[in-house]
Design an enzyme around this catalytic site. Sequence first.
Site, PDB file in Angstrom:
ATOM      1  N   ARG A  14       0.842  -1.190   0.000  1.00 46.62           N
ATOM      2  CA  ARG A  14       0.000   0.000   0.000  1.00 46.62           C
ATOM      3  C   ARG A  14       0.882   1.246   0.000  1.00 46.62           C
ATOM      4  O   ARG A  14       1.894   1.294   0.705  1.00 46.62           O
ATOM      5  CB  ARG A  14      -0.919   0.024   1.235  1.00 46.62           C
ATOM      6  CG  ARG A  14      -1.995  -1.048   1.264  1.00 46.62           C
ATOM      7  CD  ARG A  14      -3.055  -0.808   0.183  1.00 46.62           C
ATOM      8  NE  ARG A  14      -4.127  -1.788   0.254  1.00 46.62           N
ATOM      9  CZ  ARG A  14      -4.147  -2.940  -0.406  1.00 46.62           C
ATOM     10  NH1 ARG A  14      -3.107  -3.268  -1.169  1.00 46.62           N
ATOM     11  NH2 ARG A  14      -5.170  -3.762  -0.311  1.00 46.62           N
ATOM     12  N   GLU A  62      -2.419   8.439  -5.721  1.00 47.65           N
ATOM     13  CA  GLU A  62      -2.654   7.756  -6.989  1.00 47.65           C
ATOM     14  C   GLU A  62      -3.889   8.345  -7.665  1.00 47.65           C
ATOM     15  O   GLU A  62      -4.832   8.715  -6.967  1.00 47.65           O
ATOM     16  CB  GLU A  62      -2.826   6.252  -6.764  1.00 47.65           C
ATOM     17  CG  GLU A  62      -1.582   5.573  -6.225  1.00 47.65           C
ATOM     18  CD  GLU A  62      -1.749   4.060  -6.075  1.00 47.65           C
ATOM     19  OE1 GLU A  62      -2.786   3.529  -6.515  1.00 47.65           O
ATOM     20  OE2 GLU A  62      -0.831   3.425  -5.533  1.00 47.65           O
ATOM     21  N   HIS A  88       0.624   0.546 -10.154  1.00 47.12           N
ATOM     22  CA  HIS A  88      -0.304  -0.251  -9.329  1.00 47.12           C
ATOM     23  C   HIS A  88      -0.899  -1.411 -10.140  1.00 47.12           C
ATOM     24  O   HIS A  88      -2.120  -1.586 -10.220  1.00 47.12           O
ATOM     25  CB  HIS A  88      -1.425   0.630  -8.765  1.00 47.12           C
ATOM     26  CG  HIS A  88      -2.024   0.058  -7.511  1.00 47.12           C
ATOM     27  ND1 HIS A  88      -2.583   0.842  -6.533  1.00 47.12           N
ATOM     28  CD2 HIS A  88      -2.137  -1.212  -7.060  1.00 47.12           C
ATOM     29  CE1 HIS A  88      -3.034   0.081  -5.550  1.00 47.12           C
ATOM     30  NE2 HIS A  88      -2.773  -1.169  -5.844  1.00 47.12           N
TER      31      HIS A  88
END
Length: 524
Positions: free
Chosen positions: A230, A259, A277
Amino acid sequence: MKALVADAINEKGIENLKEVCEVVVDTSITPEELLETIGEYDAILIRSRTKLPAEVIEKADNLKIIARAGVGVDNVDVNAATQKGIMVVNAPESTSITVAEHTMGLILSTIRKIAIADKSTKAGKWEKKAFMGMELRNKTLGVIGMGRIGSQVVNRCKAFEMDAIAYDPYLPPEVAKNMGVELYENIEDVLTRADVITIHVPLTPETEHSISTEQFKLMKDTALIFNCARGGIIDEDALYDALVNGEILGAGLDVYEEEPAKENKLFELDNIVCTPHIAASTKEAQRDAAIIVANEVITLFKGDMPKNVINMPRMNNSEFEETNNYLELCEKLGSFISQSASSPIKKLEITYKGEIAKLPNRELFTRTILQGILNPITETAVNAVNATTVAKSRGISITEAVSDDSEGYETMIKVTAKTKAGQMSADGTYLHEPKIIKVNGYWVDVKPEGNMFIAKYKDIPGSIGAIGTKFGEQNINIGIMQVGRDSSGGEAIMILTLDEPATKEAVEEIKQLENVYDATSLTL
Protein backbone atom coordinates in the site's frame (compact mmCIF):
# COMPACT_ATOMS: atom_id res chain seq x y z
CA MET A 1 -31.85 -20.08 -8.80
CA LYS A 2 -30.89 -17.15 -11.01
CA ALA A 3 -27.60 -15.24 -11.11
CA LEU A 4 -26.67 -11.96 -12.79
CA VAL A 5 -23.13 -11.40 -14.07
CA ALA A 6 -23.07 -7.59 -14.20
CA ASP A 7 -19.37 -7.06 -15.02
CA ALA A 8 -16.94 -8.79 -17.36
CA ILE A 9 -15.39 -11.79 -15.63
CA ASN A 10 -13.48 -14.76 -16.96
CA GLU A 11 -15.64 -17.20 -18.93
CA LYS A 12 -14.53 -20.16 -16.82
CA GLY A 13 -16.33 -18.75 -13.80
CA ILE A 14 -19.51 -18.29 -15.84
CA GLU A 15 -19.30 -21.85 -17.16
CA ASN A 16 -19.03 -23.25 -13.63
CA LEU A 17 -21.99 -21.18 -12.49
CA LYS A 18 -24.21 -22.41 -15.33
CA GLU A 19 -23.97 -25.94 -13.93
CA VAL A 20 -26.14 -25.03 -10.94
CA CYS A 21 -28.32 -22.09 -11.94
CA GLU A 22 -29.67 -19.86 -14.70
CA VAL A 23 -27.09 -17.21 -15.57
CA VAL A 24 -27.84 -13.83 -17.13
CA VAL A 25 -24.78 -11.97 -18.45
CA ASP A 26 -25.35 -8.24 -18.86
CA THR A 27 -22.06 -6.39 -18.53
CA SER A 28 -23.50 -3.08 -19.72
CA ILE A 29 -26.45 -2.93 -17.35
CA THR A 30 -27.12 0.63 -16.18
CA PRO A 31 -27.79 1.66 -12.56
CA GLU A 32 -31.40 2.37 -13.49
CA GLU A 33 -31.86 -1.04 -15.12
CA LEU A 34 -30.19 -2.75 -12.16
CA LEU A 35 -32.51 -0.99 -9.71
CA GLU A 36 -35.49 -2.19 -11.72
CA THR A 37 -34.41 -5.84 -12.17
CA ILE A 38 -32.28 -6.72 -9.10
CA GLY A 39 -35.29 -8.30 -7.39
CA GLU A 40 -35.28 -11.13 -9.96
CA TYR A 41 -31.90 -12.52 -8.90
CA ASP A 42 -30.59 -14.82 -6.18
CA ALA A 43 -26.95 -13.87 -6.81
CA ILE A 44 -25.00 -11.09 -8.49
CA LEU A 45 -21.36 -11.25 -9.62
CA ILE A 46 -19.51 -7.97 -10.09
CA ARG A 47 -16.08 -6.39 -10.37
CA SER A 48 -15.48 -2.66 -9.90
CA ARG A 49 -17.81 -1.18 -12.54
CA THR A 50 -21.14 -2.07 -10.99
CA LYS A 51 -22.14 -0.19 -7.84
CA LEU A 52 -24.46 -1.70 -5.26
CA PRO A 53 -25.60 1.13 -2.96
CA ALA A 54 -28.26 0.81 -0.27
CA GLU A 55 -31.14 1.78 -2.60
CA VAL A 56 -30.31 -1.10 -4.97
CA ILE A 57 -29.83 -3.60 -2.15
CA GLU A 58 -33.17 -2.54 -0.65
CA LYS A 59 -34.87 -3.75 -3.86
CA ALA A 60 -32.99 -7.08 -3.84
CA ASP A 61 -35.71 -9.11 -2.16
CA ASN A 62 -34.47 -12.48 -3.46
CA LEU A 63 -30.73 -11.79 -3.38
CA LYS A 64 -28.74 -14.17 -1.21
CA ILE A 65 -25.17 -13.37 -2.17
CA ILE A 66 -23.08 -10.58 -3.71
CA ALA A 67 -19.84 -11.91 -5.19
CA ARG A 68 -16.99 -9.49 -5.96
CA ALA A 69 -14.43 -10.98 -8.35
CA GLY A 70 -11.49 -9.29 -6.65
CA VAL A 71 -10.38 -8.10 -3.24
CA GLY A 72 -11.94 -4.69 -2.55
CA VAL A 73 -15.68 -4.24 -1.93
CA ASP A 74 -15.77 -0.43 -1.86
CA ASN A 75 -18.51 -0.46 -4.50
CA VAL A 76 -20.86 -2.44 -2.24
CA ASP A 77 -22.79 -1.08 0.74
CA VAL A 78 -21.85 -3.98 2.99
CA ASN A 79 -23.87 -2.68 5.96
CA ALA A 80 -27.02 -2.51 3.84
CA ALA A 81 -26.37 -6.04 2.55
CA THR A 82 -25.87 -7.31 6.10
CA GLN A 83 -29.11 -5.80 7.31
CA LYS A 84 -30.88 -7.36 4.33
CA GLY A 85 -29.39 -10.76 5.19
CA ILE A 86 -27.25 -10.89 2.04
CA MET A 87 -23.79 -12.40 2.09
CA VAL A 88 -20.94 -10.44 0.52
CA VAL A 89 -17.99 -12.52 -0.65
CA ASN A 90 -14.75 -11.71 -2.45
CA ALA A 91 -11.63 -13.47 -3.75
CA PRO A 92 -8.74 -12.36 -1.51
CA GLU A 93 -6.46 -15.27 -2.44
CA SER A 94 -6.76 -14.69 -6.18
CA THR A 95 -3.91 -12.16 -6.31
CA SER A 96 -1.37 -13.72 -3.93
CA ILE A 97 0.78 -15.39 -6.59
CA THR A 98 0.38 -12.48 -8.99
CA VAL A 99 1.56 -9.87 -6.48
CA ALA A 100 4.43 -12.09 -5.33
CA GLU A 101 5.60 -12.54 -8.93
CA HIS A 102 5.40 -8.80 -9.59
CA THR A 103 7.50 -8.23 -6.49
CA MET A 104 10.11 -10.58 -7.92
CA GLY A 105 9.94 -8.70 -11.21
CA LEU A 106 10.71 -5.41 -9.48
CA ILE A 107 13.54 -7.01 -7.52
CA LEU A 108 15.19 -8.46 -10.62
CA SER A 109 14.64 -5.30 -12.68
CA THR A 110 16.30 -3.22 -10.00
CA ILE A 111 19.21 -5.42 -8.96
CA ARG A 112 20.14 -6.09 -12.61
CA LYS A 113 19.25 -2.54 -13.79
CA ILE A 114 17.02 -3.99 -16.50
CA ALA A 115 14.65 -1.01 -16.79
CA ILE A 116 17.31 1.63 -17.39
CA ALA A 117 19.37 -0.72 -19.57
CA ASP A 118 16.32 -1.27 -21.76
CA LYS A 119 15.80 2.49 -22.10
CA SER A 120 19.47 3.06 -22.97
CA THR A 121 19.69 0.26 -25.51
CA LYS A 122 16.53 1.38 -27.32
CA ALA A 123 18.04 4.86 -27.52
CA GLY A 124 20.89 3.42 -29.62
CA LYS A 125 23.50 3.37 -26.86
CA TRP A 126 25.63 0.41 -25.82
CA GLU A 127 26.59 1.18 -22.21
CA LYS A 128 27.58 -2.23 -20.86
CA LYS A 129 29.82 -0.83 -18.13
CA ALA A 130 27.07 1.44 -16.84
CA PHE A 131 24.78 -1.43 -15.88
CA MET A 132 26.85 -3.62 -13.58
CA GLY A 133 24.43 -5.58 -11.41
CA MET A 134 24.47 -8.00 -8.49
CA GLU A 135 23.35 -11.59 -7.92
CA LEU A 136 20.52 -12.53 -5.57
CA ARG A 137 22.35 -15.71 -4.55
CA ASN A 138 23.65 -15.58 -0.98
CA LYS A 139 21.90 -12.26 -0.37
CA THR A 140 19.53 -11.82 2.60
CA LEU A 141 15.85 -11.17 1.93
CA GLY A 142 14.07 -9.15 4.63
CA VAL A 143 10.27 -9.49 4.64
CA ILE A 144 8.08 -7.03 6.54
CA GLY A 145 4.80 -8.92 6.96
CA MET A 146 4.65 -12.69 6.47
CA GLY A 147 1.08 -13.03 5.29
CA ARG A 148 -0.18 -14.79 2.19
CA ILE A 149 1.88 -12.66 -0.23
CA GLY A 150 5.01 -12.29 1.90
CA SER A 151 5.31 -16.05 2.29
CA GLN A 152 4.99 -16.53 -1.48
CA VAL A 153 7.84 -14.07 -2.04
CA VAL A 154 9.96 -16.08 0.40
CA ASN A 155 9.26 -19.27 -1.56
CA ARG A 156 10.43 -17.67 -4.77
CA CYS A 157 13.53 -16.09 -3.28
CA LYS A 158 14.55 -19.45 -1.82
CA ALA A 159 14.80 -20.68 -5.43
CA PHE A 160 17.39 -17.93 -5.99
CA GLU A 161 19.37 -19.33 -3.02
CA MET A 162 18.65 -16.35 -0.80
CA ASP A 163 18.51 -16.42 2.99
CA ALA A 164 15.27 -15.09 4.49
CA ILE A 165 14.63 -13.08 7.63
CA ALA A 166 11.36 -11.44 8.62
CA TYR A 167 9.56 -9.10 10.97
CA ASP A 168 5.97 -10.06 11.78
CA PRO A 169 5.03 -9.80 15.47
CA TYR A 170 1.94 -11.94 14.90
CA LEU A 171 3.64 -14.90 13.21
CA PRO A 172 4.36 -17.88 15.50
CA PRO A 173 8.11 -18.70 15.57
CA GLU A 174 7.43 -22.36 14.76
CA VAL A 175 5.61 -21.36 11.55
CA ALA A 176 8.55 -19.17 10.50
CA LYS A 177 10.99 -21.97 11.28
CA ASN A 178 9.06 -24.41 9.10
CA MET A 179 9.28 -21.92 6.23
CA GLY A 180 13.03 -21.54 6.65
CA VAL A 181 12.71 -17.94 7.83
CA GLU A 182 14.57 -16.39 10.75
CA LEU A 183 12.09 -14.27 12.70
CA TYR A 184 13.15 -11.07 14.49
CA GLU A 185 11.26 -9.28 17.26
CA ASN A 186 12.25 -5.81 16.04
CA ILE A 187 11.88 -4.39 12.54
CA GLU A 188 15.17 -2.55 13.04
CA ASP A 189 17.06 -5.85 13.14
CA VAL A 190 15.65 -6.83 9.73
CA LEU A 191 16.37 -3.44 8.17
CA THR A 192 19.97 -3.56 9.41
CA ARG A 193 20.72 -7.07 8.13
CA ALA A 194 18.75 -7.38 4.86
CA ASP A 195 20.12 -6.80 1.37
CA VAL A 196 16.66 -6.86 -0.21
CA ILE A 197 13.64 -5.62 1.77
CA THR A 198 10.05 -6.22 0.67
CA ILE A 199 6.92 -4.88 2.38
CA HIS A 200 3.65 -6.82 2.70
CA VAL A 201 1.60 -5.21 5.47
CA PRO A 202 -1.66 -3.22 5.47
CA LEU A 203 -1.69 0.57 5.64
CA THR A 204 -2.73 1.54 9.16
CA PRO A 205 -1.93 4.47 11.47
CA GLU A 206 0.78 2.22 12.89
CA THR A 207 2.39 1.37 9.53
CA GLU A 208 1.98 4.74 7.80
CA HIS A 209 5.46 6.18 7.15
CA SER A 210 6.90 3.33 9.24
CA ILE A 211 9.76 3.32 6.71
CA SER A 212 11.15 6.84 6.86
CA THR A 213 14.40 8.76 7.39
CA GLU A 214 15.42 6.95 10.57
CA GLN A 215 14.81 3.53 9.01
CA PHE A 216 16.76 4.32 5.82
CA LYS A 217 19.77 5.29 7.91
CA LEU A 218 19.73 1.79 9.43
CA MET A 219 19.92 0.03 6.06
CA LYS A 220 23.03 -1.00 4.18
CA ASP A 221 24.11 1.44 1.49
CA THR A 222 23.78 -1.51 -0.93
CA ALA A 223 20.22 -2.33 0.20
CA LEU A 224 17.18 -2.41 -2.08
CA ILE A 225 13.59 -1.85 -0.88
CA PHE A 226 10.29 -2.74 -2.56
CA ASN A 227 6.64 -1.98 -1.88
CA CYS A 228 3.77 -3.75 -3.64
CA ALA A 229 1.46 -3.46 -0.62
CA ARG A 230 0.00 0.00 0.00
CA GLY A 231 1.19 3.51 -0.74
CA GLY A 232 2.06 5.52 2.34
CA ILE A 233 3.93 2.81 4.22
CA ILE A 234 7.15 4.24 2.80
CA ASP A 235 7.69 7.96 3.31
CA GLU A 236 8.33 8.98 -0.31
CA ASP A 237 10.20 12.18 0.59
CA ALA A 238 12.55 10.18 2.81
CA LEU A 239 12.94 7.53 0.10
CA TYR A 240 13.88 10.19 -2.44
CA ASP A 241 16.55 11.59 -0.12
CA ALA A 242 17.92 8.11 0.63
CA LEU A 243 18.21 7.28 -3.08
CA VAL A 244 19.76 10.61 -4.03
CA ASN A 245 22.23 10.62 -1.11
CA GLY A 246 23.33 7.02 -1.59
CA GLU A 247 21.97 5.81 1.75
CA ILE A 248 20.46 2.84 -0.13
CA LEU A 249 21.21 1.49 -3.59
CA GLY A 250 17.77 1.22 -5.15
CA ALA A 251 14.03 0.69 -4.81
CA GLY A 252 10.91 -0.53 -6.60
CA LEU A 253 7.36 0.75 -6.14
CA ASP A 254 3.99 -0.35 -7.45
CA VAL A 255 1.98 1.79 -5.00
CA TYR A 256 2.19 5.45 -4.07
CA GLU A 257 1.02 7.93 -1.46
CA GLU A 258 -1.12 9.66 -4.08
CA GLU A 259 -2.65 7.76 -6.99
CA PRO A 260 -2.83 8.08 -9.91
CA ALA A 261 0.83 9.08 -9.53
CA LYS A 262 1.26 11.06 -12.72
CA GLU A 263 3.73 13.49 -11.16
CA ASN A 264 6.25 12.26 -8.61
CA LYS A 265 9.86 13.37 -8.11
CA LEU A 266 10.87 9.71 -7.66
CA PHE A 267 10.25 9.27 -11.40
CA GLU A 268 13.28 11.46 -12.07
CA LEU A 269 15.66 8.87 -10.61
CA ASP A 270 17.35 5.98 -12.40
CA ASN A 271 17.83 3.83 -9.27
CA ILE A 272 14.12 3.15 -8.77
CA VAL A 273 11.74 1.03 -10.87
CA CYS A 274 8.12 2.21 -10.85
CA THR A 275 4.92 0.56 -12.09
CA PRO A 276 1.32 1.93 -12.02
CA HIS A 277 -0.30 -0.25 -9.33
CA ILE A 278 -0.45 -3.33 -11.57
CA ALA A 279 0.92 -6.00 -9.21
CA ALA A 280 -2.47 -7.74 -9.11
CA SER A 281 -3.18 -7.34 -12.84
CA THR A 282 -2.73 -10.64 -14.65
CA LYS A 283 -5.01 -12.80 -16.77
CA GLU A 284 -4.52 -15.65 -14.33
CA ALA A 285 -5.52 -13.53 -11.33
CA GLN A 286 -8.67 -12.38 -13.12
CA ARG A 287 -9.45 -15.97 -14.11
CA ASP A 288 -8.88 -17.23 -10.57
CA ALA A 289 -11.02 -14.44 -9.11
CA ALA A 290 -13.90 -15.40 -11.40
CA ILE A 291 -13.60 -19.08 -10.53
CA ILE A 292 -13.34 -18.40 -6.79
CA VAL A 293 -16.43 -16.20 -6.57
CA ALA A 294 -18.44 -18.47 -8.88
CA ASN A 295 -17.57 -21.38 -6.59
CA GLU A 296 -18.65 -19.31 -3.58
CA VAL A 297 -22.06 -18.80 -5.17
CA ILE A 298 -22.27 -22.51 -6.06
CA THR A 299 -21.35 -23.45 -2.49
CA LEU A 300 -24.17 -21.32 -1.09
CA PHE A 301 -26.70 -22.59 -3.62
CA LYS A 302 -25.82 -26.15 -2.56
CA GLY A 303 -26.59 -25.28 1.06
CA ASP A 304 -23.05 -24.95 2.39
CA MET A 305 -21.14 -21.98 3.81
CA PRO A 306 -18.83 -19.93 1.56
CA LYS A 307 -15.40 -19.26 3.08
CA ASN A 308 -14.68 -15.68 1.97
CA VAL A 309 -17.66 -13.97 3.60
CA ILE A 310 -16.99 -10.28 4.26
CA ASN A 311 -20.01 -9.81 6.53
CA MET A 312 -21.89 -12.12 8.87
CA PRO A 313 -23.55 -15.37 7.82
CA ARG A 314 -27.11 -15.06 6.53
CA MET A 315 -29.80 -14.54 9.15
CA ASN A 316 -33.41 -13.42 9.10
CA ASN A 317 -34.44 -9.86 9.95
CA SER A 318 -35.59 -10.57 13.51
CA GLU A 319 -32.33 -12.34 14.36
CA PHE A 320 -30.35 -9.48 12.88
CA GLU A 321 -32.21 -6.86 14.91
CA GLU A 322 -31.58 -8.83 18.13
CA THR A 323 -27.84 -9.27 17.58
CA ASN A 324 -26.68 -6.33 15.46
CA ASN A 325 -25.92 -4.08 18.44
CA TYR A 326 -23.87 -6.83 20.11
CA LEU A 327 -21.91 -7.45 16.90
CA GLU A 328 -21.06 -3.78 16.56
CA LEU A 329 -19.87 -3.74 20.17
CA CYS A 330 -17.79 -6.89 19.65
CA GLU A 331 -15.90 -5.46 16.68
CA LYS A 332 -15.22 -2.20 18.54
CA LEU A 333 -13.94 -4.09 21.61
CA GLY A 334 -11.66 -6.23 19.45
CA SER A 335 -10.19 -3.27 17.61
CA PHE A 336 -9.71 -1.34 20.86
CA ILE A 337 -7.85 -4.24 22.47
CA SER A 338 -5.75 -4.93 19.37
CA GLN A 339 -4.51 -1.37 19.09
CA SER A 340 -4.05 -0.93 22.85
CA ALA A 341 -2.02 -4.08 23.51
CA SER A 342 1.66 -3.23 23.94
CA SER A 343 2.93 -6.46 22.34
CA PRO A 344 1.55 -9.40 20.29
CA ILE A 345 -1.47 -11.13 21.80
CA LYS A 346 -0.84 -14.74 22.83
CA LYS A 347 -4.03 -15.52 24.73
CA LEU A 348 -7.52 -14.08 24.54
CA GLU A 349 -10.17 -14.49 27.24
CA ILE A 350 -13.75 -13.50 26.45
CA THR A 351 -16.43 -13.38 29.16
CA TYR A 352 -20.10 -12.91 28.25
CA LYS A 353 -22.18 -11.49 31.10
CA GLY A 354 -25.93 -11.05 31.57
CA GLU A 355 -28.44 -11.54 28.74
CA ILE A 356 -25.87 -12.32 26.07
CA ALA A 357 -24.60 -15.20 28.23
CA LYS A 358 -28.03 -16.86 27.89
CA LEU A 359 -27.87 -17.10 24.10
CA PRO A 360 -27.40 -20.69 22.87
CA ASN A 361 -24.64 -19.83 20.38
CA ARG A 362 -22.13 -17.04 20.90
CA GLU A 363 -19.65 -18.16 18.25
CA LEU A 364 -20.48 -15.28 15.91
CA PHE A 365 -19.72 -12.77 18.67
CA THR A 366 -16.35 -14.37 19.38
CA ARG A 367 -15.52 -14.39 15.68
CA THR A 368 -16.48 -10.73 15.40
CA ILE A 369 -14.22 -9.84 18.35
CA LEU A 370 -11.40 -11.68 16.59
CA GLN A 371 -12.22 -9.83 13.37
CA GLY A 372 -11.79 -6.54 15.24
CA ILE A 373 -8.54 -7.72 16.79
CA LEU A 374 -6.96 -9.07 13.61
CA ASN A 375 -7.93 -6.55 10.93
CA PRO A 376 -5.66 -3.76 12.26
CA ILE A 377 -2.64 -6.08 12.17
CA THR A 378 -3.09 -8.30 9.10
CA GLU A 379 -2.46 -7.64 5.42
CA THR A 380 -5.54 -9.50 4.23
CA ALA A 381 -9.09 -8.72 5.38
CA VAL A 382 -10.35 -10.96 8.19
CA ASN A 383 -14.05 -11.80 8.33
CA ALA A 384 -16.39 -13.67 10.64
CA VAL A 385 -15.80 -16.91 8.75
CA ASN A 386 -12.00 -17.03 8.69
CA ALA A 387 -11.31 -15.18 11.97
CA THR A 388 -10.69 -18.26 14.11
CA THR A 389 -8.42 -19.82 11.48
CA VAL A 390 -6.36 -16.65 11.17
CA ALA A 391 -6.14 -16.31 14.96
CA LYS A 392 -4.92 -19.90 15.26
CA SER A 393 -2.29 -19.32 12.56
CA ARG A 394 -1.09 -16.32 14.57
CA GLY A 395 -0.68 -18.43 17.70
CA ILE A 396 -3.57 -16.81 19.62
CA SER A 397 -5.38 -19.16 22.01
CA ILE A 398 -9.00 -18.33 22.85
CA THR A 399 -11.09 -19.16 25.90
CA GLU A 400 -14.73 -18.26 26.57
CA ALA A 401 -16.66 -17.95 29.81
CA VAL A 402 -20.15 -16.87 30.89
CA SER A 403 -21.42 -15.10 34.00
CA ASP A 404 -24.80 -14.04 35.39
CA ASP A 405 -23.24 -10.98 37.01
CA SER A 406 -23.38 -8.12 34.50
CA GLU A 407 -22.71 -5.53 37.22
CA GLY A 408 -25.98 -3.65 36.79
CA TYR A 409 -26.06 -3.71 32.99
CA GLU A 410 -28.28 -5.88 30.80
CA THR A 411 -25.27 -7.22 28.96
CA MET A 412 -21.52 -6.90 29.36
CA ILE A 413 -18.71 -8.37 27.30
CA LYS A 414 -15.20 -8.49 28.73
CA VAL A 415 -12.18 -9.06 26.50
CA THR A 416 -8.79 -9.72 28.07
CA ALA A 417 -5.65 -9.95 25.95
CA LYS A 418 -2.54 -11.53 27.45
CA THR A 419 0.88 -10.69 26.02
CA LYS A 420 4.52 -11.08 27.01
CA ALA A 421 4.36 -7.59 28.48
CA GLY A 422 1.29 -8.27 30.63
CA GLN A 423 -2.41 -8.01 29.92
CA MET A 424 -5.00 -5.52 28.71
CA SER A 425 -8.74 -5.77 29.32
CA ALA A 426 -11.83 -3.87 28.23
CA ASP A 427 -15.46 -4.31 29.27
CA GLY A 428 -18.20 -3.07 26.98
CA THR A 429 -21.95 -2.75 26.75
CA TYR A 430 -24.52 -1.22 24.42
CA LEU A 431 -26.44 1.86 25.61
CA HIS A 432 -27.96 3.27 22.40
CA GLU A 433 -24.39 2.95 21.06
CA PRO A 434 -21.29 0.86 21.88
CA LYS A 435 -19.66 1.89 25.16
CA ILE A 436 -16.46 0.83 26.89
CA ILE A 437 -17.20 0.97 30.60
CA LYS A 438 -14.04 -0.55 32.07
CA VAL A 439 -10.39 -0.60 31.02
CA ASN A 440 -8.03 -2.79 33.04
CA GLY A 441 -10.68 -2.90 35.75
CA TYR A 442 -11.01 0.89 36.06
CA TRP A 443 -14.49 2.32 35.52
CA VAL A 444 -14.69 4.69 32.55
CA ASP A 445 -17.37 5.79 30.07
CA VAL A 446 -15.90 5.85 26.58
CA LYS A 447 -17.41 5.83 23.12
CA PRO A 448 -14.98 3.72 21.03
CA GLU A 449 -14.84 5.95 17.98
CA GLY A 450 -12.42 8.24 16.17
CA ASN A 451 -8.91 9.20 17.27
CA MET A 452 -8.11 7.99 20.77
CA PHE A 453 -5.19 7.94 23.19
CA ILE A 454 -4.56 5.81 26.29
CA ALA A 455 -2.00 6.41 29.02
CA LYS A 456 -1.18 4.55 32.23
CA TYR A 457 0.34 6.87 34.80
CA LYS A 458 0.92 7.55 38.49
CA ASP A 459 -2.04 9.39 39.98
CA ILE A 460 -0.26 12.37 41.50
CA PRO A 461 -0.73 16.11 40.94
CA GLY A 462 0.68 17.32 37.64
CA SER A 463 0.54 14.03 35.72
CA ILE A 464 -2.61 14.88 33.76
CA GLY A 465 -1.39 18.41 33.10
CA ALA A 466 1.96 17.19 31.77
CA ILE A 467 0.23 14.91 29.27
CA GLY A 468 -2.13 17.66 28.17
CA THR A 469 0.80 20.05 27.73
CA LYS A 470 2.53 17.65 25.33
CA PHE A 471 -0.56 17.54 23.13
CA GLY A 472 -0.75 21.31 23.27
CA GLU A 473 2.84 21.57 22.08
CA GLN A 474 1.92 19.36 19.11
CA ASN A 475 -1.18 21.51 18.42
CA ILE A 476 -3.49 18.52 18.99
CA ASN A 477 -6.83 19.38 20.60
CA ILE A 478 -8.37 17.11 23.26
CA GLY A 479 -12.10 16.52 22.83
CA ILE A 480 -13.08 14.30 25.77
CA MET A 481 -11.09 12.99 28.73
CA GLN A 482 -11.94 9.98 30.87
CA VAL A 483 -9.87 9.01 33.91
CA GLY A 484 -10.06 5.87 36.02
CA ARG A 485 -8.06 5.02 39.14
CA ASP A 486 -8.01 2.59 42.03
CA SER A 487 -6.79 4.98 44.73
CA SER A 488 -5.20 8.40 45.09
CA GLY A 489 -1.49 8.17 44.41
CA GLY A 490 -1.78 4.75 42.77
CA GLU A 491 -1.91 3.69 39.15
CA ALA A 492 -4.48 5.41 36.95
CA ILE A 493 -5.57 5.25 33.34
CA MET A 494 -6.48 8.11 31.02
CA ILE A 495 -8.46 7.80 27.80
CA LEU A 496 -8.71 10.78 25.47
CA THR A 497 -10.59 11.44 22.27
CA LEU A 498 -8.64 13.77 19.99
CA ASP A 499 -9.62 16.01 17.10
CA GLU A 500 -6.82 14.48 15.02
CA PRO A 501 -4.54 11.44 15.39
CA ALA A 502 -1.79 11.63 17.99
CA THR A 503 1.58 12.00 16.29
CA LYS A 504 4.32 9.45 16.94
CA GLU A 505 6.41 12.28 18.38
CA ALA A 506 3.72 13.20 20.91
CA VAL A 507 3.25 9.58 22.03
CA GLU A 508 6.99 9.02 22.43
CA GLU A 509 7.43 12.24 24.40
CA ILE A 510 4.56 11.32 26.71
CA LYS A 511 6.07 7.88 27.28
CA GLN A 512 9.24 9.61 28.48
CA LEU A 513 7.41 11.63 31.15
CA GLU A 514 8.51 10.73 34.66
CA ASN A 515 5.17 9.45 35.97
CA VAL A 516 3.87 7.80 32.78
CA TYR A 517 4.14 4.00 32.59
CA ASP A 518 2.86 3.50 29.05
CA ALA A 519 1.00 5.32 26.27
CA THR A 520 -0.49 4.45 22.90
CA SER A 521 -2.70 5.95 20.22
CA LEU A 522 -5.44 4.23 18.24
CA THR A 523 -8.11 4.94 15.65
CA LEU A 524 -11.54 3.33 15.68
